[in-house]
Design a protein around this motif. Structure first.
Motif, short mmCIF file in Angstrom:
data_model
loop_
_atom_site.label_atom_id
_atom_site.label_comp_id
_atom_site.label_asym_id
_atom_site.label_seq_id
_atom_site.Cartn_x
_atom_site.Cartn_y
_atom_site.Cartn_z
N GLU A 154 0.84 -1.19 0.00
CA GLU A 154 0.00 0.00 0.00
C GLU A 154 0.88 1.24 0.00
O GLU A 154 1.89 1.30 0.69
CB GLU A 154 -0.90 0.00 1.24
N TRP A 155 0.49 2.25 -0.77
CA TRP A 155 1.17 3.55 -0.78
C TRP A 155 0.37 4.47 0.12
O TRP A 155 -0.79 4.74 -0.12
CB TRP A 155 1.25 4.08 -2.20
N LYS A 156 1.01 4.93 1.20
CA LYS A 156 0.38 5.84 2.15
C LYS A 156 1.15 7.14 2.19
O LYS A 156 2.37 7.15 2.05
CB LYS A 156 0.37 5.24 3.56
N ASP A 157 0.45 8.23 2.43
CA ASP A 157 1.09 9.51 2.64
C ASP A 157 1.94 9.42 3.91
O ASP A 157 1.45 8.97 4.96
CB ASP A 157 0.03 10.61 2.78
N PHE A 158 3.20 9.84 3.81
CA PHE A 158 4.14 9.72 4.92
C PHE A 158 3.67 10.50 6.15
O PHE A 158 3.82 10.04 7.28
CB PHE A 158 5.52 10.22 4.48
N THR A 159 3.09 11.66 5.94
CA THR A 159 2.69 12.52 7.05
C THR A 159 1.33 12.15 7.64
O THR A 159 1.19 12.01 8.85
CB THR A 159 2.66 14.00 6.61
N THR A 160 0.33 11.99 6.78
CA THR A 160 -1.04 11.79 7.27
C THR A 160 -1.45 10.33 7.38
O THR A 160 -2.44 10.02 8.04
CB THR A 160 -2.04 12.48 6.32
N GLY A 161 -0.74 9.43 6.72
CA GLY A 161 -1.13 8.03 6.71
C GLY A 161 -2.27 7.74 5.75
O GLY A 161 -2.76 6.61 5.68
N GLU A 162 -2.69 8.73 4.98
CA GLU A 162 -3.79 8.59 4.03
C GLU A 162 -3.40 7.62 2.90
O GLU A 162 -2.30 7.69 2.37
CB GLU A 162 -4.13 9.96 3.44
N HIS A 163 -4.34 6.77 2.53
CA HIS A 163 -4.13 5.82 1.42
C HIS A 163 -4.05 6.59 0.11
O HIS A 163 -4.92 7.38 -0.21
CB HIS A 163 -5.29 4.81 1.39
N LYS A 164 -2.98 6.34 -0.67
CA LYS A 164 -2.79 7.04 -1.94
C LYS A 164 -2.80 6.12 -3.15
O LYS A 164 -2.89 6.57 -4.28
CB LYS A 164 -1.47 7.82 -1.91
#
Length: 114
Positions: free
Chosen positions: A29-39
């Motif tokens: 899974e690719w997640k935003d490093f800062t927010t943890g949001e799924h990208k």
């Protein structure tokens, strides 16, 4: 560590990928490093053939064969392991202290053969 990236100017992603054969070795899974949001999906590929003629100032032969790259795709995809693939609309940025690392995003990944 990738070699010869400075040959591709401001970075010529298409030129760099044009003489490479890529094979899949993993995905996550690719997640935003800062927010943890799924990208989307991160797909790990390995260079299984490198047909570039890299310039070398000291006569040393240069190749990036078997180097691993991570490709970020902004959607959920499932790419079979050990597949030969082609990156669709890839964009890359060279970074790192020695300009020997590559950040790659692509619209999609096409399986050429399993």
């Amino acid at each position: 560590m990738l070699k010869g990236l400075n040959m591709f100017g401001g970075f010529d992603t298409e030129g760099f990928l044009s003489n490479l054969s890529l094979g899949t070795v993993g995905q996550s899974e690719w997640k935003d490093f800062t927010t943890g949001e799924h990208k989307g999906t991160k797909v790990e590929v390995v260079i299984i053939a490198d047909k570039h003629n890299y310039k070398s100032s000291n006569g040393q032969q240069i190749s990036n064969i078997y180097e691993k790259l991570t490709v970020k795709v902004p959607k959920d995809i499932d790419v079979p392991m050990n597949s030969h693939v082609r990156l669709i609309n890839a964009k890359a940025t060279v970074y790192g202290q020695y300009r020997n690392q590559l950040s790659i995003t692509a619209d999609d990944i096409e399986v050429i053969k399993k």
